[in-house]
Design a protein around this motif. Structure first.
Motif, PDB file in Angstrom:
ATOM      1  N   ASN A  40     -13.224  -0.749  20.544  1.00 41.96           N
ATOM      2  CA  ASN A  40     -14.336   0.163  20.868  1.00 41.96           C
ATOM      3  C   ASN A  40     -14.167   1.531  20.226  1.00 41.96           C
ATOM      4  O   ASN A  40     -14.854   2.467  20.598  1.00 41.96           O
ATOM      5  CB  ASN A  40     -14.486   0.293  22.394  1.00 41.96           C
ATOM      6  CG  ASN A  40     -13.278   0.961  23.022  1.00 41.96           C
ATOM      7  OD1 ASN A  40     -12.265   1.179  22.360  1.00 41.96           O
ATOM      8  ND2 ASN A  40     -13.365   1.276  24.299  1.00 41.96           N
ATOM      9  N   GLU A  41     -13.219   1.617  19.292  1.00 38.57           N
ATOM     10  CA  GLU A  41     -13.009   2.874  18.557  1.00 38.57           C
ATOM     11  C   GLU A  41     -12.883   4.066  19.498  1.00 38.57           C
ATOM     12  O   GLU A  41     -13.650   5.033  19.454  1.00 38.57           O
ATOM     13  CB  GLU A  41     -14.196   3.092  17.589  1.00 38.57           C
ATOM     14  CG  GLU A  41     -14.079   4.265  16.659  1.00 38.57           C
ATOM     15  CD  GLU A  41     -13.123   4.034  15.498  1.00 38.57           C
ATOM     16  OE1 GLU A  41     -13.181   4.815  14.563  1.00 38.57           O
ATOM     17  OE2 GLU A  41     -12.320   3.093  15.552  1.00 38.57           O
ATOM     18  N   PRO A  42     -11.898   4.019  20.415  1.00 38.48           N
ATOM     19  CA  PRO A  42     -11.775   5.099  21.391  1.00 38.48           C
ATOM     20  C   PRO A  42     -11.254   6.393  20.773  1.00 38.48           C
ATOM     21  O   PRO A  42     -10.538   6.359  19.781  1.00 38.48           O
ATOM     22  CB  PRO A  42     -10.759   4.549  22.395  1.00 38.48           C
ATOM     23  CG  PRO A  42      -9.901   3.640  21.572  1.00 38.48           C
ATOM     24  CD  PRO A  42     -10.824   3.010  20.559  1.00 38.48           C
ATOM     25  N   SER A  43     -11.613   7.505  21.395  1.00 35.44           N
ATOM     26  CA  SER A  43     -11.046   8.792  20.988  1.00 35.44           C
ATOM     27  C   SER A  43      -9.639   8.941  21.540  1.00 35.44           C
ATOM     28  O   SER A  43      -8.801   9.635  20.973  1.00 35.44           O
ATOM     29  CB  SER A  43     -11.890   9.949  21.545  1.00 35.44           C
ATOM     30  OG  SER A  43     -13.200   9.856  21.099  1.00 35.44           O
ATOM     31  N   LEU A  44      -9.420   8.323  22.690  1.00 33.33           N
ATOM     32  CA  LEU A  44      -8.135   8.439  23.389  1.00 33.33           C
ATOM     33  C   LEU A  44      -7.608   7.053  23.722  1.00 33.33           C
ATOM     34  O   LEU A  44      -8.332   6.216  24.267  1.00 33.33           O
ATOM     35  CB  LEU A  44      -8.329   9.234  24.691  1.00 33.33           C
ATOM     36  CG  LEU A  44      -7.122   9.294  25.639  1.00 33.33           C
ATOM     37  CD1 LEU A  44      -5.968  10.056  24.992  1.00 33.33           C
ATOM     38  CD2 LEU A  44      -7.523   9.951  26.962  1.00 33.33           C
ATOM     39  N   LEU A  45      -6.359   6.824  23.365  1.00 34.63           N
ATOM     40  CA  LEU A  45      -5.695   5.575  23.715  1.00 34.63           C
ATOM     41  C   LEU A  45      -4.598   5.896  24.723  1.00 34.63           C
ATOM     42  O   LEU A  45      -3.725   6.724  24.444  1.00 34.63           O
ATOM     43  CB  LEU A  45      -5.093   4.960  22.450  1.00 34.63           C
ATOM     44  CG  LEU A  45      -4.579   3.528  22.511  1.00 34.63           C
ATOM     45  CD1 LEU A  45      -5.667   2.581  22.971  1.00 34.63           C
ATOM     46  CD2 LEU A  45      -4.071   3.122  21.129  1.00 34.63           C
ATOM     47  N   ILE A  46      -4.659   5.266  25.885  1.00 34.71           N
ATOM     48  CA  ILE A  46      -3.674   5.496  26.932  1.00 34.71           C
ATOM     49  C   ILE A  46      -2.773   4.270  27.019  1.00 34.71           C
ATOM     50  O   ILE A  46      -3.258   3.150  27.183  1.00 34.71           O
ATOM     51  CB  ILE A  46      -4.373   5.749  28.279  1.00 34.71           C
ATOM     52  CG1 ILE A  46      -5.131   7.089  28.225  1.00 34.71           C
ATOM     53  CG2 ILE A  46      -3.369   5.740  29.427  1.00 34.71           C
ATOM     54  CD1 ILE A  46      -5.915   7.396  29.485  1.00 34.71           C
ATOM     55  N   THR A  69      -6.142  10.120  19.589  1.00 31.93           N
ATOM     56  CA  THR A  69      -5.136  10.754  20.426  1.00 31.93           C
ATOM     57  C   THR A  69      -4.491   9.664  21.268  1.00 31.93           C
ATOM     58  O   THR A  69      -5.192   8.878  21.905  1.00 31.93           O
ATOM     59  CB  THR A  69      -5.783  11.815  21.336  1.00 31.93           C
ATOM     60  OG1 THR A  69      -6.483  12.740  20.505  1.00 31.93           O
ATOM     61  CG2 THR A  69      -4.741  12.547  22.160  1.00 31.93           C
ATOM     62  N   VAL A  70      -3.164   9.609  21.246  1.00 28.56           N
ATOM     63  CA  VAL A  70      -2.461   8.541  21.969  1.00 28.56           C
ATOM     64  C   VAL A  70      -1.526   9.170  22.995  1.00 28.56           C
ATOM     65  O   VAL A  70      -0.679   9.994  22.660  1.00 28.56           O
ATOM     66  CB  VAL A  70      -1.657   7.637  20.996  1.00 28.56           C
ATOM     67  CG1 VAL A  70      -0.998   6.498  21.771  1.00 28.56           C
ATOM     68  CG2 VAL A  70      -2.552   7.092  19.899  1.00 28.56           C
ATOM     69  N   LEU A  71      -1.704   8.770  24.241  1.00 27.57           N
ATOM     70  CA  LEU A  71      -0.854   9.239  25.344  1.00 27.57           C
ATOM     71  C   LEU A  71      -0.005   8.064  25.788  1.00 27.57           C
ATOM     72  O   LEU A  71      -0.537   7.036  26.217  1.00 27.57           O
ATOM     73  CB  LEU A  71      -1.728   9.632  26.537  1.00 27.57           C
ATOM     74  CG  LEU A  71      -2.099  11.083  26.788  1.00 27.57           C
ATOM     75  CD1 LEU A  71      -2.934  11.167  28.060  1.00 27.57           C
ATOM     76  CD2 LEU A  71      -0.863  11.960  26.909  1.00 27.57           C
ATOM     77  N   VAL A  72       1.311   8.197  25.690  1.00 34.70           N
ATOM     78  CA  VAL A  72       2.201   7.079  25.998  1.00 34.70           C
ATOM     79  C   VAL A  72       3.201   7.450  27.081  1.00 34.70           C
ATOM     80  O   VAL A  72       3.978   8.393  26.903  1.00 34.70           O
ATOM     81  CB  VAL A  72       3.014   6.652  24.758  1.00 34.70           C
ATOM     82  CG1 VAL A  72       3.782   5.361  25.042  1.00 34.70           C
ATOM     83  CG2 VAL A  72       2.125   6.459  23.563  1.00 34.70           C
ATOM     84  N   ALA A  73       3.189   6.731  28.169  1.00 31.08           N
ATOM     85  CA  ALA A  73       4.233   6.904  29.181  1.00 31.08           C
ATOM     86  C   ALA A  73       5.400   6.017  28.812  1.00 31.08           C
ATOM     87  O   ALA A  73       5.226   4.818  28.545  1.00 31.08           O
ATOM     88  CB  ALA A  73       3.709   6.523  30.562  1.00 31.08           C
TER      89      ALA A  73
END
Ligand SMILES: Nc1ncnc2c1ncn2[C@@H]1O[C@H](COP(=O)(O)OP(=O)(O)OP(=O)(O)O)[C@@H](O)[C@H]1O
Length: 304
Positions: free
Chosen positions: A240-246, A276-280
């Motif tokens: 879905n071509e996200p702006s943010l990947l969590i 933008t990728v946010l990775v825990a």
């Protein structure tokens, strides 16, 4: 139904058993829109931590205004458009003496193309924070904006639209639909978006190529390694071509080498596409790959 108790790939929520037997179902993700990655031309991932062409100065997955080398990518991220804004975010579970302050007054911003690691001990609040940012949970206070849209003020239908079009999710347990092939799993969001079959097949093939699984389209999750399953999940999250990947502990079930390759892939997505990728993650080796690290201690944030 609580989002905590629902399985990943909300595209399939209520339709398929999405969590393999023996694995906890904790999250829900709903992705359905499909837009071309790199104008419909995603470049193959080459297993070396770069999207093919990208590291060699090619245009791989480059997006407009996104540079491709390490330092340049960091500079772009620092200067680039703001994608995530978190302001004074708090989440408390329970009340009174039993209250757990899982996230306390957390604020930070994330720019286009940044790979941001969120670290902290077990129970520090990583999952809670990511769920709040992704609209899977509601805060007690504070605000989250993703790509200019207020997640915290969003109605349920607006949240659904955000999760379908703006935010992608990857989870530790992959969340693939066991009865579907790799290609079918990646195609679920596209089906829900009613993308015509021919276009869908072309797009799925490109996404699988991009994550290095072009030759595995027909295999079902149980026929794939853990790392390969997570790559399928990455391809699906990008449909879905996200702006943010969590990504919540995306390498938690993988050996260190495979985990590293998944982090390399996420880094390539951030640098190449400008996502933008946010990775825990707990893993120090993986944290080294991030542009920035946010450390949570008892729900409070410190940046390093
Ligand atoms: N649904 C819930 N109800 C009550 N308490 C919760 C709930 N979810 C999380 N918590 C508590 O909130 C705190 C933060 O949990 P969270 O899962 O966000 O931590 P984490 O850093 O992701 O941990 P881990 O690395 O083990 O996944 C913990 O004390 C946890 O017990």
């Amino acid at each position: 139904m609580s989002t905590w108790d629902e399985a990943a790939t909300g595209a399939a929520v209520g339709r398929f058993p999405v969590t393999p037997p023996g694995q906890p179902a904790r999250h829900r993700v709903e992705n359905s829109h499909a837009y071309p990655v790199n104008g419909g031309r995603p470049a193959p991932y080459d297993n070396q931590g770069e999207v093919a062409g990208q590291a060699r100065g090619g245009t791989g997955m480059d997006g407009p205004g996104v540079t491709v080398t390490g330092q340049a990518a960091r500079a772009t991220a620092a200067l680039g458009d703001e994608v995530v804004r978190v302001e004074g975010l708090s989440r408390t579970y329970g009340r009174g003496e039993r209250a757990v302050h899982a996230v306390r007054d957390v604020s930070f911003r994330g720019g286009r193309g940044e790979l941001i690691a969120v670290r902290g001990r077990s129970g520090a609040g990583k999952t809670t924070l990511l769920n709040l940012i992704g609209g899977l949970d509601r805060p007690n206070g504070g605000r989250v904006t993703v790509a200019g849209r207020d997640v915290t003020a969003a109605s349920e239908s607006e949240l659904l639209a955000l999760r379908r079009g703006t935010i992608g999710f990857i989870f530790q347990t992959f969340g693939l639909v066991p009865i579907l092939s790799a290609a079918e799993n990646v195609g679920v969001p596209l089906r829900l978006a009613r993308v015509p079959a021919a276009q869908r097949e072309e797009r799925v093939a490109m996404l699988l190529e991009m994550v290095g699984l072009g030759g595995h389209a027909a295999q079902r999750p149980y026929e794939l390694s853990g790392g390969q399953q997570q790559r399928v999940a990455v391809a699906r999250a990008l449909a879905n071509e996200p702006s943010l990947l969590i990504a919540d502990e995306p390498t938690g079930q993988l050996d260190s080498e495979t985990g590293r390759s998944i982090m390399d892939l996420l880094r390539a997505v951030a640098r190449g596409r400008g996502t933008t990728v946010l990775v825990a993650t707990h893993d120090p080796a993986l944290i080294e790959l991030a542009d920035r690290t946010l450390t949570l201690r008892d729900g409070r944030l410190t940046e390093s």
